[in-house]
Structures are given as C-alpha cells and as structure tokens.
Design an enzyme around this catalytic site. Sequence first.
Site, PDB file in Angstrom:
ATOM      1  N   GLY A  44       0.936  -1.290  -0.114  1.00 23.24           N
ATOM      2  CA  GLY A  44      -0.142  -0.031  -0.187  1.00 23.24           C
ATOM      3  C   GLY A  44       0.764   1.333   0.080  1.00 23.24           C
ATOM      4  N   GLU A  45       2.193   1.280   0.184  1.00 22.08           N
ATOM      5  CA  GLU A  45       2.797   2.473  -0.045  1.00 22.08           C
ATOM      6  C   GLU A  45       3.259   2.853  -1.180  1.00 22.08           C
ATOM      7  OE1 GLU A  45       6.563   1.773   2.524  1.00 22.08           O
ATOM      8  OE2 GLU A  45       5.463   1.314   4.289  1.00 22.08           O
ATOM      9  N   LYS A 210     -29.299  30.551   6.915  1.00 21.05           N
ATOM     10  CA  LYS A 210     -28.793  28.905   6.943  1.00 21.05           C
ATOM     11  C   LYS A 210     -28.588  28.540   8.448  1.00 21.05           C
ATOM     12  CE  LYS A 210     -25.408  25.853   4.818  1.00 21.05           C
ATOM     13  NZ  LYS A 210     -24.160  25.656   4.034  1.00 21.05           N
ATOM     14  N   ARG A 212     -27.728  25.280  11.214  1.00 17.88           N
ATOM     15  CA  ARG A 212     -27.258  23.989  11.146  1.00 17.88           C
ATOM     16  C   ARG A 212     -27.520  23.380  12.656  1.00 17.88           C
ATOM     17  NH1 ARG A 212     -24.051  20.986   7.644  1.00 17.88           N
ATOM     18  NH2 ARG A 212     -23.343  23.201   6.893  1.00 17.88           N
ATOM     19  N   GLY A 242     -28.011  19.911  -1.664  1.00 18.08           N
ATOM     20  CA  GLY A 242     -29.081  20.318  -0.744  1.00 18.08           C
ATOM     21  C   GLY A 242     -29.256  21.974  -0.599  1.00 18.08           C
TER      22      GLY A 242
END
Length: 334
Positions: A44-45, A210, A212, A242
């Site tokens: 994976g390196e 907006k 959240r 969205g």
Amino acid sequence: MVGSMMPGAVAMFALDASRVFGAAVAAALGQPLLRHEERRFADGEHKVRPLDPVRGGDVYVLQSLHGGPDLSADDKLCRLLFFLGAVRDAGAARLTAVVPYLAYARKDRRTQARDPVTTRYVAQLFEAVGVDRVVAVEVHNLVAFQNAFRCPVEHLDTRRLFIDALVNQLPGGPLAVASPDPGGVKRAQLFREMLEARTGRAVEPAFMEKRRSGGVVGGTLLTGQVRDATVIVVDDLIASGGTMVRAAEACRAAGATQVFALAAHGLFVGDAAAALTNPALSTTWVTDTVPPFRLEATVLAGHVQVVSAAPLVARAIARLHGDGSIVDLLGNPG
C-alpha cells in the site's frame, strides 16, 4: 547543462490523478507536461519522483485534492507532498503547488470544543516539504486560506470565468445574484458587481439564511427582491446539492422566473443527482477542477454546464513565472 533545466523555462508536472486537467493546462501554456513516475507497492505504500531534470527550474506541480474516483483526498495529498519534497530535493529553484481543489479548506475554524483546524495543518504540511507558493481555485474562505499559510498563496476566483461563459445566455428582464447562506455574501457581492459592470444592467442582491443543528441544514428566509428575475445562486462548491436546492426553491417561491446555480467545484456526492434535476433549478454551472465522474451521463448532459478552469490556471502560471499580476488577471477582485 546536463541534469539542469533550460534557463527561463517553466517546468510543469501533473500527477496521475489530475492528468487530464493538467494536460489541458499544459496545452494552454503551449508546452508538454514533464515526465514523472508513480509506483504503488504491494503493502500500500507508494513512490513518486520526477523523471526529467528540475535543477534550477521554476517548477509547478498540479494535483486536485478531491476524493475519488480511485484515490481518496488523503491519498492524493500524501502523494503530492512526497512528490513536492522530491522535486525540492532534486534542486528546483522555485517550487509552486497548484491545487485546483484544496481538500480540508472548509475545516478552517473550531465549531466544537477540541475541534481540529485542519486547514492550518494542511498548510503546515505544504510548508514542511519546502513549497515556495500555493495556488488554489475558489477556496471556501479566502481570509482563512490566506491566514493559514506562512508561504505566499494565490487565490484564483472564478467570477470572470463564469461571467464570460454565462453572459450571452442571460435572458432579458430583471437579474439577481444570491448567496445560499450569509457566509457567502461577499462572494456573491463581488460576482454581482462584476456582472453589472460587464452587462451594464442592474443586478439585485439576495441571500438565504442558513441554520445547522445536529448536522441538518435548514432555514427558508430569503432577503432580497427576486420577483420576475433570473436568479444566479453563487457558491464555492456543491456537495450533495441540498443547499442550492433550498435556495432555488426559496427564490422560486418568491417569484423568480428561473434559477441558475454556479459553483467552482462540483463534488456531487450523495443524492446530488436528485438535487441537480430538481425543477427549481434551471441549470447548474461548475468548472472541471473536480471532474463530474459521480454523475450519470444523462444528468450531466441535461442539467450541468462545465466550464474549463484550465485556461485560467495556465494564465496564472504564466504570470507567476513572469512575475506578472494575478490581480489584473482576475479583473481586480476586491
């Protein structure tokens, strides 16, 4: 001199994950990309290195740091950093990282206790490998981007790019430019001012509230006059879409005749296809800093216009190489 670049030459590399965009930038510059090697090992390196000499050169390395389709944003960042370090070790006189989409630019402040300020950590990584300058396209928060880095940075906003593409497609009648949230009001204001100057028409300002809460975005209050108008909603990026749909529906409810969505970066994650085909949105405009690989061809062809940012990046590189003005290139942004 063997092992050195030709004096005065621009050296440009594009790593494999951004090869298509990099080739378009190189073509606009009128020169080929320099050669490099990327190898992935069984564990994976990986290893990345330049194959052409860079000693004494003005070197530009391009990699857009969006996730997918084959590598994550983290994988791309790591490869870019390792390659920049290798180019610095190989003797580049000046080293510039060109990052059309900058990962983690949205995480620029603490919103909860013990939050990471990841934008700053990414900046420190670039500085650690010896970068002299970082160039990015339409970052989420310009002030945070500029403050995160100790090396010089260049921000390429896309106002002129979009206006050049859009101006001849605008219908007659009232025009308005809206921000989908209060944080983007400055971006929308600058776009509106340039559009007014370019068209000679009055353009109304507007913005959405907006909120959240618990990861859910809400808010339907729209400020601004959009009745009977063509509304252009301007943002830096579209993720699931969205936010754009919420703004478009509010504009339609207030009497807008059509709504265009404009954003430099189209990530198009999650249920973005449903958002893009929502009847409240007429057309969505993005650049190719992030290729729209997540969208089906029918959605892309019917609902999305892609404007290439490669010529803009190429002109910026040419100006930086010649110590020219980026401000003049962008149209004197505020």
